[in-house]
Structure formats: structure tokens, C-alpha cells
Write a protein that holds these residues in place. Structure first.
Motif, PDB file in Angstrom:
ATOM      1  N   GLU A 184       9.472 -25.954 -17.028  1.00  0.00           N
ATOM      2  CA  GLU A 184       9.261 -27.281 -17.300  1.00  0.00           C
ATOM      3  C   GLU A 184       8.038 -27.367 -18.093  1.00  0.00           C
ATOM      4  N   ARG A 185       6.900 -26.164 -17.681  1.00  0.00           N
ATOM      5  CA  ARG A 185       5.669 -26.269 -18.398  1.00  0.00           C
ATOM      6  C   ARG A 185       6.021 -25.721 -19.982  1.00  0.00           C
ATOM      7  N   LEU A 186       6.892 -25.033 -20.207  1.00  0.00           N
ATOM      8  CA  LEU A 186       7.186 -24.601 -21.628  1.00  0.00           C
ATOM      9  C   LEU A 186       7.939 -25.844 -22.228  1.00  0.00           C
ATOM     10  N   LEU A 187       8.693 -26.489 -21.706  1.00  0.00           N
ATOM     11  CA  LEU A 187       9.361 -27.683 -22.497  1.00  0.00           C
ATOM     12  C   LEU A 187       8.327 -28.672 -22.730  1.00  0.00           C
ATOM     13  N   ALA A 188       7.565 -28.942 -21.657  1.00  0.00           N
ATOM     14  CA  ALA A 188       6.367 -30.081 -21.762  1.00  0.00           C
ATOM     15  C   ALA A 188       5.428 -29.820 -22.862  1.00  0.00           C
ATOM     16  N   ALA A 189       5.131 -28.481 -23.041  1.00  0.00           N
ATOM     17  CA  ALA A 189       4.080 -27.772 -24.054  1.00  0.00           C
ATOM     18  C   ALA A 189       4.929 -27.761 -25.718  1.00  0.00           C
ATOM     19  N   GLY A 190       6.260 -27.976 -25.455  1.00  0.00           N
ATOM     20  CA  GLY A 190       6.831 -27.737 -26.828  1.00  0.00           C
ATOM     21  C   GLY A 190       7.173 -26.405 -27.180  1.00  0.00           C
ATOM     22  N   ASP A 191       6.875 -25.609 -26.053  1.00  0.00           N
ATOM     23  CA  ASP A 191       7.394 -24.163 -26.571  1.00  0.00           C
ATOM     24  C   ASP A 191       8.728 -23.687 -26.208  1.00  0.00           C
ATOM     25  N   ALA A 192       9.455 -24.605 -25.672  1.00  0.00           N
ATOM     26  CA  ALA A 192      10.658 -24.179 -25.418  1.00  0.00           C
ATOM     27  C   ALA A 192      11.506 -25.226 -25.814  1.00  0.00           C
ATOM     28  N   PHE A 193      12.937 -25.209 -26.040  1.00  0.00           N
ATOM     29  CA  PHE A 193      13.736 -26.280 -26.418  1.00  0.00           C
ATOM     30  C   PHE A 193      15.089 -26.133 -26.110  1.00  0.00           C
ATOM     31  N   GLU A 194      16.125 -27.044 -26.013  1.00  0.00           N
ATOM     32  CA  GLU A 194      17.544 -26.943 -25.726  1.00  0.00           C
ATOM     33  C   GLU A 194      18.116 -26.446 -26.885  1.00  0.00           C
ATOM     34  N   CYS A 195      19.026 -25.764 -26.828  1.00  0.00           N
ATOM     35  CA  CYS A 195      19.972 -25.016 -27.979  1.00  0.00           C
ATOM     36  C   CYS A 195      21.198 -25.113 -27.710  1.00  0.00           C
ATOM     37  N   HIS A 196      21.923 -25.701 -28.737  1.00  0.00           N
ATOM     38  CA  HIS A 196      23.390 -26.141 -28.925  1.00  0.00           C
ATOM     39  C   HIS A 196      24.267 -25.134 -29.421  1.00  0.00           C
ATOM     40  N   CYS A 197      23.634 -24.181 -29.920  1.00  0.00           N
ATOM     41  CA  CYS A 197      24.320 -23.321 -30.613  1.00  0.00           C
ATOM     42  C   CYS A 197      25.376 -22.312 -30.085  1.00  0.00           C
ATOM     43  N   SER A 198      26.462 -21.844 -30.742  1.00  0.00           N
ATOM     44  CA  SER A 198      27.436 -20.883 -30.074  1.00  0.00           C
ATOM     45  C   SER A 198      27.244 -19.383 -30.373  1.00  0.00           C
ATOM     46  N   ARG A 199      28.015 -18.676 -29.747  1.00  0.00           N
ATOM     47  CA  ARG A 199      27.788 -17.190 -30.237  1.00  0.00           C
ATOM     48  C   ARG A 199      28.326 -16.951 -31.564  1.00  0.00           C
ATOM     49  N   SER A 200      29.328 -17.725 -31.989  1.00  0.00           N
ATOM     50  CA  SER A 200      29.753 -17.617 -33.359  1.00  0.00           C
ATOM     51  C   SER A 200      28.669 -18.095 -34.196  1.00  0.00           C
ATOM     52  N   ASP A 201      27.865 -19.052 -34.219  1.00  0.00           N
ATOM     53  CA  ASP A 201      26.799 -19.686 -34.934  1.00  0.00           C
ATOM     54  C   ASP A 201      25.793 -18.565 -35.261  1.00  0.00           C
ATOM     55  N   LEU A 202      25.233 -17.890 -34.213  1.00  0.00           N
ATOM     56  CA  LEU A 202      24.372 -16.771 -34.085  1.00  0.00           C
ATOM     57  C   LEU A 202      24.868 -15.741 -34.737  1.00  0.00           C
ATOM     58  N   GLY A 203      26.285 -15.280 -34.478  1.00  0.00           N
ATOM     59  CA  GLY A 203      26.932 -14.131 -35.174  1.00  0.00           C
ATOM     60  C   GLY A 203      26.668 -14.193 -36.806  1.00  0.00           C
ATOM     61  N   ALA A 204      26.790 -15.329 -37.308  1.00  0.00           N
ATOM     62  CA  ALA A 204      26.806 -15.502 -38.853  1.00  0.00           C
ATOM     63  C   ALA A 204      25.398 -15.178 -39.310  1.00  0.00           C
ATOM     64  N   ARG A 205      24.245 -15.415 -38.234  1.00  0.00           N
ATOM     65  CA  ARG A 205      22.859 -14.873 -38.807  1.00  0.00           C
ATOM     66  C   ARG A 205      22.540 -13.684 -38.196  1.00  0.00           C
ATOM     67  N   GLY A 206      23.422 -12.920 -37.861  1.00  0.00           N
ATOM     68  CA  GLY A 206      22.867 -11.448 -37.031  1.00  0.00           C
ATOM     69  C   GLY A 206      22.344 -11.555 -35.740  1.00  0.00           C
ATOM     70  N   GLY A 207      23.003 -12.736 -35.267  1.00  0.00           N
ATOM     71  CA  GLY A 207      22.380 -12.722 -33.733  1.00  0.00           C
ATOM     72  C   GLY A 207      20.982 -13.185 -33.572  1.00  0.00           C
ATOM     73  N   ILE A 208      20.354 -13.829 -34.611  1.00  0.00           N
ATOM     74  CA  ILE A 208      18.954 -14.052 -34.511  1.00  0.00           C
ATOM     75  C   ILE A 208      18.975 -15.424 -34.770  1.00  0.00           C
ATOM     76  N   HIS A 209      18.504 -16.304 -33.648  1.00  0.00           N
ATOM     77  CA  HIS A 209      18.135 -17.818 -33.841  1.00  0.00           C
ATOM     78  C   HIS A 209      16.772 -18.218 -34.341  1.00  0.00           C
ATOM     79  N   ARG A 210      16.900 -18.664 -35.518  1.00  0.00           N
ATOM     80  CA  ARG A 210      15.669 -19.417 -36.191  1.00  0.00           C
ATOM     81  C   ARG A 210      15.685 -20.808 -36.174  1.00  0.00           C
TER      82      ARG A 210
END
Length: 303
Positions: free
Chosen positions: A91-117
Motif C-alpha cells: 500500500e505504501r508503494l502504491l500510494a507513492a506511485g512506486d508500484a502499479f497494477e499490471c494487466h499484461c499476460s506472459r505472452s505479452d512479456l514473451g514478445a519483449r524478452g520477458g522484460i516489462h517496461r
């Protein structure tokens, strides 16, 4: 023997099977480092992944540690009972904007070499993961007591990493950082297979305003094919009825003189002789671990 005031180390196995040779090496190495410093040695069960856990494994691991004479200096902690601490940190990280919800699937990340940007535009899922935001150019380095200087470009090599998995469980990176701080851990002595997690954990410590422990990464025990010896590779469990051979092998794998413990007739005698002869400078550096990107999709949503 040197004394380091306030030294607190730990051993933190996952209950996915019996204690094996690689786990015993990490337990013995962390115990020796703590005892040599005149410090405390704690045990924490990292039971955050129910599908991978084996019923009764945690109790069996603790019995094996006791049979080896490796007794913690305090109650055993279980991560499965500490969810409130992880939720507060998230909750601290979300409130500070340091964390976020991610809706990406494994196939989404696979297309980028497994690295989420960044997340896929317009994608919404009912069960998103939560990730830590890693800024461009974020590079974290630290001095490892065994391996020397180690650094990672987290943005390029790891990307935004998971704090709470899409299927619900807390991610290892968040839990271990919160637990180490809450338990006052000053020294993390563990296998080199976790070396590439350390930069992520240091970044999390910085975001949460938590202290950074000192790190030492022990060599992992290789299997017959040269890969890390693990439960998935059918590693043989330590024999509770006769743990001396396994303890002696772990001692030798730490680069120590086998003759120093050769005459020991019990685990207690072996540990006493080992502590008297232990020289951390003899611990081998070991090979480099696998790159983080090879296992970076953990926590993404399965299609």
C-alpha cells in the motif's frame, strides 16, 4: 573468532521437499558466518507458493536441521502468517506511485524478452499483478562478501518486477525485503542462484526506506550435468539418521579443509570443529548465475 555486535543472519528454505545437499550448504554456510561473528542465526520458512509446497515439508526440513545440530536462535517464522506486513508495504508503494497494477499476460512479456517496461495499451484483466516501477537507467550495485562487486542495470536486464502475483500470492522479492527488515537481519548469506535477485531487493529497500543488509552468496552445489542441484533435479535428501556425511560434504563444498572435521563422531562435534577451523576467505566464488531475464516472467498473467 571475530565478534560483530548486532549480527543477525538467517536461513530461509521453501517447503517444496526435503532438505537436500544444496539447502544444507546454504544452512551450514549461513550458520558458520553467524557463529563466527558471535551473532544470531534465525530460520524463516518461505511458504508463499501453495501449489509448489509439499505437505509436511517444512516440519521435515526443521527436523533435518535439528538432526544436523543447526538450531535457530529464536522462533521459526512462516511467511504465510505475515501477509499483513506485505500488504502494508504494498500500500505504501502504491500510494507513492512506486508500484502499479499490471494487466499484461506472459505472452505479452514473451514478445519483449520477458522484460516489462510498459503495459499493453487497453488491456484489462480481472486479476492484475502488481509491479514495482523501475525507472530508466536504474543501475544498482553492491559489494558481495564472497563475489566482490556486482551490479545490474535493472531497467534493461529486469524491468518492472512483480510484487504481488496475478494469481494472488505475494512475490518473493517483496516478502523477503519486508521480512529481513522486520527481523532485523544484518547479513544475508545464501546461494548464488539468488544473486541476481539482490539488486531488485536493494531497490525495494530504498523505495520503502528500509536498511540494506550485507550480502554473501555461496556457491551452489552442481548436479551431475553441471546445473544447480535442486529438488526438481531429484537431489537426494539429507539422511536425518546419519547426517554426518552430508555435513562433511557441505563443509568441503564451502572450500574448507576436510581434515578439520574428519574425526568428528557426531553433528555437534563436527560443528564445533568446523567453527574453530572456518575461514570465509576459502569459500569459492563459483560460476555466475543465470541472467534475471531468463526467469523474469514469473507473476505475469497466463493466457
Amino acid at each position: 573468532m571475530s565478534t560483530t555486535p548486532g549480527y543477525r543472519g538467517r536461513f530461509a528454505p521453501s517447503p517444496t521437499g526435503p532438505l537436500h545437499a544444496g539447502s544444507l550448504l546454504a544452512a551450514l554456510g549461513s550458520w558458520l558466518m553467524a557463529r563466527r561473528a558471535g551473532g544470531r542465526w534465525l530460520v524463516r520458512i518461505e511458504d508463499l507458493d501453495p501449489p509448489r509446497e509439499v505437505p509436511g515439508a517444512a516440519a521435515a526440513q526443521l527436523r533435518t536441521l535439528a538432526a544436523c545440530g543447526l538450531h535457530p536462535d529464536g522462533p521459526v517464522e512462516y511467511q504465510s502468517r505475515r501477509g499483513g506486513l506485505y500488504a502494508a508495504a504494498l500500500e505504501r508503494l502504491l500510494a507513492a506511485g512506486d508500484a502499479f497494477e499490471c494487466h499484461c499476460s506472459r505472452s505479452d512479456l514473451g514478445a519483449r524478452g520477458g522484460i516489462h517496461r510498459h503495459c499493453v495499451a487497453g488491456r484489462r484483466r480481472p486479476d492484475p499483478a502488481v509491479r514495482l516501477r523501475v525507472p530508466d537507467g536504474c543501475r544498482i550495485g553492491f559489494e558481495d562478501a564472497i563475489r566482490g562487486h556486482y551490479a545490474q542495470d535493472l531497467a534493461r536486464e529486469v524491468g518492472d518486477f512483480v510484487l504481488r502475483r496475478a494469481d494472488g500470492p505475494w512475490a518473493y522479492q517483496l516478502a523477503v525485503v519486508v521480512d529481513d527488515a522486520d527481523q532485523g537481519i544484518t547479513e544475508v548469506v545464501r546461494g548464488a542462484d539468488l544473486l541476481d535477485s539482490t539488486a531488485r531487493q536493494i531497490l525495494l529497500q530504498q523505495r520503502l526506506g528500509l536498511p540494506t543488509p550485507r550480502y554473501a552468496h555461496l556457491p551452489v552445489v552442481p548436479g551431475p550435468d553441471g546445473r544447480k542441484l535442486s529438488k526438481s533435479l531429484a537431489a537426494m535428501p539429507v539422511d536425518d539418521a546419519d547426517p554426518l556425511p552430508a555435513l562433511a560434504r557441505a563443509w568441503a563444498m564451502l572450500g574448507q579443509d576436510p581434515a578439520a572435521v574428519a574425526g568428528a563422531a557426531s553433528p555437534a562435534a563436527l560443528l564445533e570443529a568446523a567453527l574453530a577451523a572456518f575461514d570465509p576467505a576459502r569459500i569459492p566464488r563459483g560460476p555466475d548465475p543465470l541472467p534475471a531475464a531468463l526467469h523474469n516472467t514469473h507473476g505475469a498473467i497466463e493466457d
